[in-house]
Design an enzyme around this catalytic site. Structure first.
Site, PDB file in Angstrom:
ATOM      1  CD  GLU A  49      -2.587   1.194   2.687  1.00  0.00           C
ATOM      2  OE1 GLU A  49      -3.583   1.926   2.774  1.00  0.00           O
ATOM      3  OE2 GLU A  49      -2.184   0.475   3.643  1.00  0.00           O
ATOM      4  CE  LYS A 122      -7.588   1.510   3.950  1.00  0.00           C
ATOM      5  NZ  LYS A 122      -6.253   1.888   4.480  1.00  0.00           N
ATOM      6  CB  CYS A 159      -4.549  -1.358   4.578  1.00  0.00           C
ATOM      7  SG  CYS A 159      -3.547  -1.432   6.096  1.00  0.00           S
TER       8      CYS A 159
END
Length: 302
Positions: A49, A122, A159
């Site tokens: 990331e 995200k 994540c």
């Protein structure tokens, strides 16, 4: 009736390295490790990331918004497209996206011919000491997506998304054959005794096993010190990148200090047969899952 011949092998790789705070240096490291993975036969290669620089979200600084770039005409994405086309590999590219007045933690999916297949933003944005992402990122608006690449249909999340079983299930329901999670996680500035690495890994192994798909997680290593508005913040990223198989088993894993090029081979047709025969998708009861559409589990009617 004669059974169809099965066998669709794919070689996947998860990379792990320490980032500097210089974009060109990190791109050179990424390219070196992508080439190493390709030399080992990898078809799909996962970078960590926000690999262009330090994990800047340790601090709330308005000047750090200058690190963002647009999705279109993005120099890092363009460079990875050229590399992917040359090697014939699939590479998701994590980057800090600016879209007019919005900002996202995003991934562009680059296919093996260099084509940009699209964008995932995200969905779950963390906010805590050392991981102050809500200061920078809008919640993603793409929804969970899957991408048909040359080698497999993949689902990519980022994540903090990896802690939510709903995200993994949503991607596999849409046909994802492999799940990929670029990551930046390490020590907790507010609690030196807190080490989440085993918890982190077990949760994702559970996603692989519950959905009967391989899963890759790529995390950075190294100590990063970021100036903040009140001094400095320090995180030591714990690596432990890994590849899990479709029953959640660890197939390959890295340590917490060294660069790594993890490799694993899977036969996606055989895994598909196992996923079908195991029955976890056949026996789902979506009519009973309305509670998942609420925040507190109340006001449910069936």
């Amino acid at each position: 009736m004669e059974n169809k011949r099965i066998g669709r092998e794919v070689v996947v790789s998860a990379l792990q390295f320490a980032c500097t705070d210089d974009v060109s240096t990190n791109l050179a490291t990424a390219e070196r490790l992508v080439r190493a993975a390709h030399a080992k036969g990898a078809n799909i290669i996962l970078l960590q990331e926000l690999f262009e620089g330090y994990y800047f979200c340790q601090a709330q600084r308005e000047d750090f918004f200058q690190r963002a770039n647009s999705y279109n005409n993005n120099p890092t994405i363009s460079k990875i497209q050229t590399l992917a086309k040359e090697l014939g590999v699939v590479i998701p590219v994590s980057f800090f996206e600016e879209a007019n007045n919005a900002h996202y933690n995003s991934v562009a999916i680059i296919d093996a011919d260099g084509t940009d297949l699209g964008l995932y933003r995200k969905s779950h944005i963390p906010d805590g000491p050392g991981y102050q992402e809500k200061f920078y990122f809008n919640p993603g608006d793409t929804g969970f997506k899957v991408f048909q690449t040359r080698y497999a249909k993949i689902g990519v999340a980022i994540c903090w998304d990896q802690w939510f079983p709903e995200a993994a299930r949503a991607m596999v329901l849409q046909g994802a054959e492999i799940l990929l999670y670029p990551t930046a996680i390490g020590s907790e500035p507010q609690d030196e005794g807190l080490d989440s690495r085993e918890h982190w890994r077990r949760v994702m192994q559970g996603h692989a096993g519950a959905n009967l798909v391989p899963l890759l997680a790529s995390n950075r290593i190294g100590k990063e010190i970021v100036p903040t508005e009140h001094g400095k913040s320090e995180i030591t990223f714990y690596g432990n990148s890994f590849i899990a198989g479709p029953t959640g088993e660890l197939v390959a894993s890295a340590d917490d200090k060294e660069e790594a090029v993890l490799i694993a081979k899977f036969d996606l047709d055989k895994i598909k047969l196992k996923r079908n025969s195991w029955g976890v998708f056949r026996d789902r009861r979506p009519d009973l899952y309305k509670v998942l559409l609420t925040s507190d589990g109340s006001k449910i009617s069936f």
